[in-house]
Write a protein that holds these residues in place. Structure first.
Motif, PDB file in Angstrom:
ATOM      1  N   VAL A  89     -19.529 -45.609  -1.953  1.00 41.90           N
ATOM      2  CA  VAL A  89     -19.352 -44.843  -1.046  1.00 41.90           C
ATOM      3  C   VAL A  89     -20.236 -45.132  -0.003  1.00 41.90           C
ATOM      4  O   VAL A  89     -19.359 -44.545   0.842  1.00 41.90           O
ATOM      5  CB  VAL A  89     -20.265 -43.737  -1.640  1.00 41.90           C
ATOM      6  CG1 VAL A  89     -19.201 -43.278  -2.679  1.00 41.90           C
ATOM      7  CG2 VAL A  89     -21.736 -43.177  -1.465  1.00 41.90           C
ATOM      8  N   ALA A 103     -17.675 -37.185  -0.909  1.00 40.44           N
ATOM      9  CA  ALA A 103     -17.933 -39.290  -1.446  1.00 40.44           C
ATOM     10  C   ALA A 103     -18.195 -39.018  -2.749  1.00 40.44           C
ATOM     11  O   ALA A 103     -17.896 -39.612  -3.414  1.00 40.44           O
ATOM     12  CB  ALA A 103     -17.959 -39.710  -0.419  1.00 40.44           C
ATOM     13  N   SER A 107     -16.530 -40.482  -6.110  1.00 38.75           N
ATOM     14  CA  SER A 107     -17.151 -41.555  -6.883  1.00 38.75           C
ATOM     15  C   SER A 107     -17.706 -41.186  -8.739  1.00 38.75           C
ATOM     16  O   SER A 107     -17.643 -42.207  -9.440  1.00 38.75           O
ATOM     17  CB  SER A 107     -18.346 -42.325  -5.971  1.00 38.75           C
ATOM     18  OG  SER A 107     -18.749 -43.039  -7.469  1.00 38.75           O
ATOM     19  N   CYS A 258     -12.767 -47.307  -2.850  1.00 40.84           N
ATOM     20  CA  CYS A 258     -13.574 -46.586  -2.741  1.00 40.84           C
ATOM     21  C   CYS A 258     -13.631 -45.688  -4.178  1.00 40.84           C
ATOM     22  O   CYS A 258     -14.533 -46.140  -5.255  1.00 40.84           O
ATOM     23  CB  CYS A 258     -14.018 -44.686  -2.293  1.00 40.84           C
ATOM     24  SG  CYS A 258     -15.626 -43.930  -3.247  1.00 40.84           S
TER      25      CYS A 258
END
Length: 536
Positions: A89, A103, A107, A258
């Motif tokens: 991230v 984020a 993730s 990501c």
């Protein structure tokens, strides 16, 4: 008129890492954790109950040890989550592609999904590094000492490096812990310490851990150079202005990479905990997990036929008699890789015994309690012996014998190397939730302390794309790699390619953590194994 400090603050490209999460996130966190634990506990109790129905329980100690060992194994994955996944991230946070909290949750979700769809190849590749005698006696005191020593050593080193914000490798740490247990076990039994580890497999894993960061550094640098030559938008190669997100297409690429790194990390790193949990389950409740009771009964007929064909081809390839104790001969061969004349006929005898036992019981689910451990150990020994004999140029086997060996190995691996759904879910939750807890320290190191300038959009995209591809490829080949090393070295490579310069103190600390991880993990796990062997 704005004060100078406020103007500087608005112009600063540093992301806001201190924003508090919505209280709803905490409730969701607790809810997912509770649901996952409830499902795992229910599945475990159901499996044990159905497998051991009618057996008399003489002690609750194995179940207590099972609970403690599972908590430690899931604790390792939890620490792995907030230690390693912060790397995934860092780039989207420092390029303002996603807010920090979102984020991290994003993730965590894809780590969870990556674990669920993983193949298990990495899990059992890690297990094959352990000493054969401990694998065969994993339910003994030595087996528990092994599991506790390597897990606790890995957790301690991961927590220590995380505390100092160093992106050390959980994979590297676990491999070192396994080698430490193997060396200590060999020395404690009066053998040379080098005989306690499958060094061929260790070297194969070592190459993947060594080469992956070099690939990350070089390919990320080349990718950035190619991007500069092909895409002439100057904004991509400058640090962000304030909190301005990148252009939509580069932002989409950063979010995609990501997501890919998080998914690949889950599918690769999550398997390490799975393999260890399966060892724990085999040692404590073998009736439920030593053999794959879910294998259909109609697969047993071809299994028995393949065992008979394999035994016949091995017997024809070697006219020597088997050893007086075929299992001991195979165990010695797996440990030393010395192919004596009685190894192939001993393998034939063990293969025939496996086929006969399965034939007698009709299905793996009906193997009686007292025979489960022996059947599973015979299958493990046969599988490992076949793995090494197939690589030995002097095995004297013909084409048909090799083909039969490969097919039979696949069948016995299906019977012993399996991962129940609840194990995947438990590991997925531990890894995913770990991602959402302690991410900030490592994120700051990757985003601010590797290069001398702020991470640009193009640098973030290059490093993430290479990391995602490298980890995904390693997962396909069943090799453990370090998300930390690949991503951190990718960021460093883009800094060099961008002529931004590197912060040598951080690079030195990263290199020191990389160099020290293996010897520290070996020494720590070896010492703990010696201590626990005296306690259990």
């Amino acid at each position: 008129m704005s004060s100078p400090s406020l103007s500087i603050e608005r112009a600063s490209p540093r992301p806001d890492l201190d924003r508090k999460s919505n209280p709803l996130t905490g409730f969701l966190f607790i809810g997912v954790l509770a649901a996952g634990l409830a499902f795992s506990a229910w599945s475990l109790v159901s499996d044990i109950g159905s497998a051991e129905a009618g057996t008399i329980k003489t002690t609750w100690l194995p179940y207590f040890l099972l609970g403690v060992a599972l908590l430690i194994a899931l604790g390792f994955e939890f620490v792995n989550g907030f230690h390693d996944t912060a790397n995934a991230v860092a780039t989207v946070i420092y390029t303002h592609s996603l807010p920090a909290n979102f984020a991290v949750m994003w993730s965590g979700l894809f780590n969870f999904l990556g674990v669920l769809v993983s193949s298990g190849a990495v899990a059992f590749g890690i297990i094959s590094l352990l000493p054969v005698e401990l694998i065969l006696q994993v339910g003994s005191s030595a087996g528990f000492a092994m599991v506790f020593a390597l897990l606790i050593a890995a957790i301690l080193w991961n927590l220590g490096t995380w505390w100092f914000g160093l992106p050390a490798s959980s994979s590297h740490t676990l491999i070192g812990s396994i080698i430490g247990v193997g060396v200590a076990n060999a020395l404690m039994h009066g053998r040379d310490g080098t005989s306690g580890v499958d060094w061929a497999q260790a070297i194969k894993v070592g190459y993947s851990l060594l080469l992956s960061p070099l690939i990350g550094f070089g390919v990320a640098a080349l990718l950035l150079i190619a991007l500069r030559a092909l895409v002439k938008n100057p904004a991509l190669y400058r640090e962000p202005k304030g909190n301005t997100p990148p252009p939509w297409w580069i932002r989409g690429l950063l979010i995609l990479t990501c997501t890919g790194v998080s998914f690949a990390h889950g599918s690769n790193d999550g398997q390490k905990g799975m393999g260890l949990i399966m060892l724990i389950l085999v040692g404590t409740v073998p009736m439920a997990y030593a053999l794959n009771r879910a294998m259909p009964a109609d697969q047993m007929v071809p299994f028995v036929a393949m065992a008979s064909a394999t035994q016949q081809s091995l017997t024809e390839a070697s006219k020597a008699p088997p050893a007086a104790d075929p299992r001991k001969a195979l165990g010695d061969y797996v440990r030393t890789h010395e192919l004596k004349v009685d190894v192939v006929p001993s393998l034939a005898a063990v293969v025939g015994s496996i086929g006969q036992q399965v034939k007698d019981h009709g299905t793996l689910a009906k193997v009686p309690a007292e025979a489960v451990a022996n059947v599973r150990n015979d299958m493990y020994l046969a599988s490992e012996a076949i793995r090494f004999i197939g690589k030995d140029a002097g095995n004297g086997l013909g084409v048909d014998a090799k083909k039969n060996l490969g097919a039979f190995k696949q069948q016995i691996d299906n019977a012993t190397k399996f991962i129940p759904l609840w194990v995947k879910i438990a590991v997925a939750i531990a890894l995913g939730l770990g991602t959402m807890v302690g991410w900030k320290r490592i994120v700051v190191t990757v985003g601010e302390k590797i290069g001398k300038t702020h991470l640009t959009y193009a640098q973030g995209a290059s490093a993430e794309l290479v990391a995602m591809t490298t980890i995904g490829a390693a997962d396909v080949f069943g090799l453990p790699v370090s998300t930390t090393h690949v991503l951190s070295s990718g960021v460093a490579g883009t800094m060099v390619a961008n002529r931004s310069g590197l912060q040598l103190s951080t690079v030195r600390n990263l290199a020191m953590a990389w160099v020290l991880t293996l010897p520290v993990a070996i020494a720590l796990s070896g010492s703990l194994y010696w201590l626990f062997s005296r306690i259990f």
